[in-house]
Enzyme design. Structure first.
Site, short mmCIF file in Angstrom:
data_model
loop_
_atom_site.label_atom_id
_atom_site.label_comp_id
_atom_site.label_asym_id
_atom_site.label_seq_id
_atom_site.Cartn_x
_atom_site.Cartn_y
_atom_site.Cartn_z
N TYR A 153 0.84 -1.21 0.00
CA TYR A 153 0.00 0.00 0.00
C TYR A 153 0.87 1.26 0.00
O TYR A 153 0.62 2.21 -0.74
CB TYR A 153 -0.88 -0.06 1.25
CG TYR A 153 -1.91 1.04 1.39
CD1 TYR A 153 -3.12 0.99 0.68
CD2 TYR A 153 -1.71 2.10 2.26
CE1 TYR A 153 -4.07 1.98 0.85
CE2 TYR A 153 -2.66 3.10 2.43
CZ TYR A 153 -3.84 3.03 1.72
OH TYR A 153 -4.79 4.01 1.89
N ALA A 156 2.42 1.78 -3.34
CA ALA A 156 1.42 2.27 -4.29
C ALA A 156 1.13 3.75 -4.05
O ALA A 156 1.04 4.55 -4.99
CB ALA A 156 0.14 1.45 -4.17
N LYS A 157 0.99 4.13 -2.78
CA LYS A 157 0.62 5.52 -2.46
C LYS A 157 1.78 6.49 -2.72
O LYS A 157 1.56 7.66 -3.05
CB LYS A 157 0.15 5.62 -1.01
CG LYS A 157 -1.20 4.93 -0.77
CD LYS A 157 -2.27 5.37 -1.73
CE LYS A 157 -3.69 5.10 -1.27
NZ LYS A 157 -4.68 5.43 -2.30
P1 NAD Z 1 -13.31 2.09 1.30
O1 NAD Z 1 -12.76 0.71 1.39
O2 NAD Z 1 -14.38 2.49 2.27
O3 NAD Z 1 -13.83 2.39 -0.17
C1 NAD Z 1 -13.08 2.06 -1.31
C2 NAD Z 1 -14.02 1.81 -2.47
O4 NAD Z 1 -13.21 1.48 -3.62
C3 NAD Z 1 -14.98 0.65 -2.23
O5 NAD Z 1 -16.31 1.03 -2.51
C4 NAD Z 1 -14.49 -0.42 -3.19
O6 NAD Z 1 -15.50 -1.28 -3.69
C5 NAD Z 1 -13.88 0.43 -4.30
N1 NAD Z 1 -12.93 -0.34 -5.13
C6 NAD Z 1 -11.99 -1.21 -4.70
N2 NAD Z 1 -11.34 -1.75 -5.75
C7 NAD Z 1 -11.89 -1.21 -6.87
C8 NAD Z 1 -11.64 -1.40 -8.25
N3 NAD Z 1 -10.69 -2.25 -8.69
N4 NAD Z 1 -12.38 -0.68 -9.14
C9 NAD Z 1 -13.35 0.16 -8.70
N5 NAD Z 1 -13.63 0.38 -7.40
C10 NAD Z 1 -12.90 -0.32 -6.49
O7 NAD Z 1 -12.03 3.06 1.42
P2 NAD Z 1 -11.88 4.60 1.86
O8 NAD Z 1 -11.38 4.60 3.25
O9 NAD Z 1 -13.08 5.38 1.49
O10 NAD Z 1 -10.64 5.01 0.94
C11 NAD Z 1 -10.76 5.70 -0.29
C12 NAD Z 1 -9.36 6.05 -0.78
O11 NAD Z 1 -8.69 6.84 0.20
C13 NAD Z 1 -8.47 4.84 -1.04
O12 NAD Z 1 -7.65 5.08 -2.16
C14 NAD Z 1 -7.64 4.77 0.21
O13 NAD Z 1 -6.43 4.09 -0.01
C15 NAD Z 1 -7.45 6.24 0.52
N6 NAD Z 1 -7.11 6.52 1.92
C16 NAD Z 1 -7.97 6.19 2.94
C17 NAD Z 1 -7.60 6.45 4.25
C18 NAD Z 1 -8.48 6.12 5.42
O14 NAD Z 1 -8.03 6.31 6.57
N7 NAD Z 1 -9.68 5.64 5.23
C19 NAD Z 1 -6.36 7.05 4.51
C20 NAD Z 1 -5.54 7.38 3.46
C21 NAD Z 1 -5.92 7.10 2.16
#
Ligand code: NAD
Length: 252
Positions: A153, A156-157
């Site tokens: 992860y 990737a980020k």
């Molecule tokens: P989440 O898991 O609640 O939602 C992610 C969504 O992406 C889901 O609805 C899932 O079905 C969809 N998804 C997964 N693979 C997919 C694909 N191949 N094609 C299309 N859709 C796909 O996650 P979140 O917490 O809302 O995170 C959203 C973004 O923010 C992500 O990129 C995550 O890495 C990033 N992020 C989140 C956090 C956190 O603390 N929640 C922190 C830093 C970064």
């Protein structure tokens, strides 16, 4: 651009940060295409946007699949209009320490975040350059700086930050800005799943995280949607290639 309503694409929009971003961009006046793996999972956010008088479309696509990503963008262009904002938000985690990390889990995470952001950006760039206006906003993370158990992860980020800067250089001349938001701890199903994996209640994990955050709270999806909204504005046209850490304190 003409007076036609601008179209924004948000990937991973069924829930969490993506759903909040979709709602915010609709409030900002964009027609919004909500992409997620399963089209029906986007019904909630699409119905909500329509109920508030906006235009939205639910699209089922896997952003890590070349054909699926391109088909989705073509359908959006034909149905809603020319896409000029792309928010690469879809994401997954497959955390494990390096010695236990499988190649499958490495590839899955790199594919969705990095390959997905590349494929979606490539699919929309033609529409944006023809419009001489565009915004690509990528979701990075504080994990880009390194995080135990997240080699896949975090790579990737961090890769997304490099992609952001390079696309900003390549697309700037076409009126397209490319920026990234790097969230800290945000309360979503992704962080709830982390709590479950490490055997903690979500409430305890949030409380522990909040203690370490200068503003003494964890983030909400709306905190990220607000930053995405800033990047998408006309007035932000001189901000490009940047990464904003939205983490309740200094990071990065
Ligand atoms: P989440 O898991 O609640 O939602 C992610 C969504 O992406 C889901 O609805 C899932 O079905 C969809 N998804 C997964 N693979 C997919 C694909 N191949 N094609 C299309 N859709 C796909 O996650 P979140 O917490 O809302 O995170 C959203 C973004 O923010 C992500 O990129 C995550 O890495 C990033 N992020 C989140 C956090 C956190 O603390 N929640 C922190 C830093 C970064």
């Amino acid at each position: 651009m003409s007076n036609e309503q601008r179209v924004a694409i948000v990937t991973g929009a069924a829930r969490g940060i993506g759903a909040a971003v979709a709602r915010q961009l609709a409030e900002d006046g964009f027609a919004v295409a909500a992409i997620d793996l399963d089209e029906t999972s986007c019904a909630g956010v699409v119905n909500e946007i329509e109920a508030n008088g906006g235009r939205a479309l639910a699209v089922g696509a896997d952003v890590s699949d070349e054909v699926s990503a391109e088909k989705a963008v073509t359908r959006i262009a034909e149905t809603l209009g020319t896409p000029v904002v792309l928010v690469n938000n879809a994401g997954i985690t497959r955390d494990n320490m390096l010695y236990k990390m499988s190649v499958t889990d490495w590839d899955a995470v790199i594919s969705v975040h990095l390959r997905g952001s590349f494929l979606m950006s490539r699919a929309v760039q033609g529409y944006m350059s023809t419009s001489a206006w565009g915004r690509i906003i990528n979701l990075s993370s504080v994990s880009a700086l390194g995080n135990r158990g997240q080699a896949n992860y975090s790579a990737a980020k961090a890769g997304i930050q490099g992609l952001t800067k390079t696309l900003a250089i390549e697309l700037g001349r076409f009126g397209v800005t490319v920026n990234a938001v790097a969230p800290g701890f945000i309360e979503t199903e992704m962080t709830a799943a982390t709590a479950e994996r490490i055997g903690m209640s979500f409430e305890d994990l949030k409380a522990a995280a909040a203690k370490e955050i200068p503003v003494q709270r964890v983030g909400q999806p709306a905190d990220i949607a607000n930053t995405v909204s800033f990047f998408a504005r006309d007035e932000s046209s001189f901000v490009s290639g940047q990464v904003i850490y939205v983490a309740g304190g200094p990071t990065g």
